[in-house]
Design a protein around this motif. Structure first.
Motif, short mmCIF file in Angstrom:
data_model
loop_
_atom_site.label_atom_id
_atom_site.label_comp_id
_atom_site.label_asym_id
_atom_site.label_seq_id
_atom_site.Cartn_x
_atom_site.Cartn_y
_atom_site.Cartn_z
N LEU A 73 -16.79 4.25 -1.64
CA LEU A 73 -18.05 3.53 -1.44
C LEU A 73 -18.04 2.89 -0.06
N PRO A 74 -19.19 2.74 0.54
CA PRO A 74 -19.24 2.07 1.84
C PRO A 74 -18.78 0.61 1.72
N ALA A 75 -18.23 0.09 2.81
CA ALA A 75 -17.74 -1.29 2.81
C ALA A 75 -18.91 -2.25 2.55
N GLY A 76 -18.68 -3.21 1.69
CA GLY A 76 -19.70 -4.21 1.39
C GLY A 76 -20.76 -3.75 0.39
N GLN A 89 -14.28 -2.92 -10.19
CA GLN A 89 -12.84 -3.12 -10.10
C GLN A 89 -12.47 -3.06 -8.63
N TYR A 90 -11.62 -3.97 -8.21
CA TYR A 90 -11.24 -4.06 -6.81
C TYR A 90 -9.77 -3.73 -6.65
N GLN A 91 -9.46 -3.15 -5.52
CA GLN A 91 -8.07 -2.87 -5.18
C GLN A 91 -7.67 -3.78 -4.04
N LYS A 92 -6.59 -4.52 -4.22
CA LYS A 92 -6.13 -5.43 -3.18
C LYS A 92 -5.16 -4.66 -2.29
N HIS A 93 -5.35 -4.81 -0.99
CA HIS A 93 -4.50 -4.09 -0.03
C HIS A 93 -3.24 -4.83 0.24
#
Length: 93
Positions: A73-76, A89-93
């Motif tokens: 997906l595009p950033a933001g 759901q988010y992935q932490k770097h």
């Protein structure tokens, strides 16, 4: 060893799945050819063609899912309905 795009295939998970798909396909083709011989009736030919096309499509879509990524997906990016953010759901770097 495996290299390039074939690294995704040289793993026990995809190999087991491919083995199951092929075993089911070959056993079903054998049973279909005994129950409805394609050479003797039009309905047998129709059933055989329908199953064969389904088997080929199953293998095609399995390989497509294995060789293509999940997408990005595009950033933001945010969903249109603000309440749907709870499903993200988010992935932490």
């Amino acid at each position: 060893m495996c290299f390039g795009p074939f690294k995704r295939v040289c793993h026990w998970g995809p190999l087991v799945a491919l083995g199951i798909i092929k075993a089911i396909t070959f056993s079903t083709v054998t049973c279909l050819s005994q129950w409805w011989p394609p050479q003797q009736s039009a309905s047998g030919t129709l059933v055989f063609v329908a199953f064969s096309s389904s088997a080929v499509l199953t293998l095609y879509f399995f390989l497509q899912a294995m060789f293509t990524g999940p997408g990005v997906l595009p950033a933001g990016w945010r969903p249109e309905v603000e309440g749907d953010t709870r499903y993200l759901q988010y992935q932490k770097h």
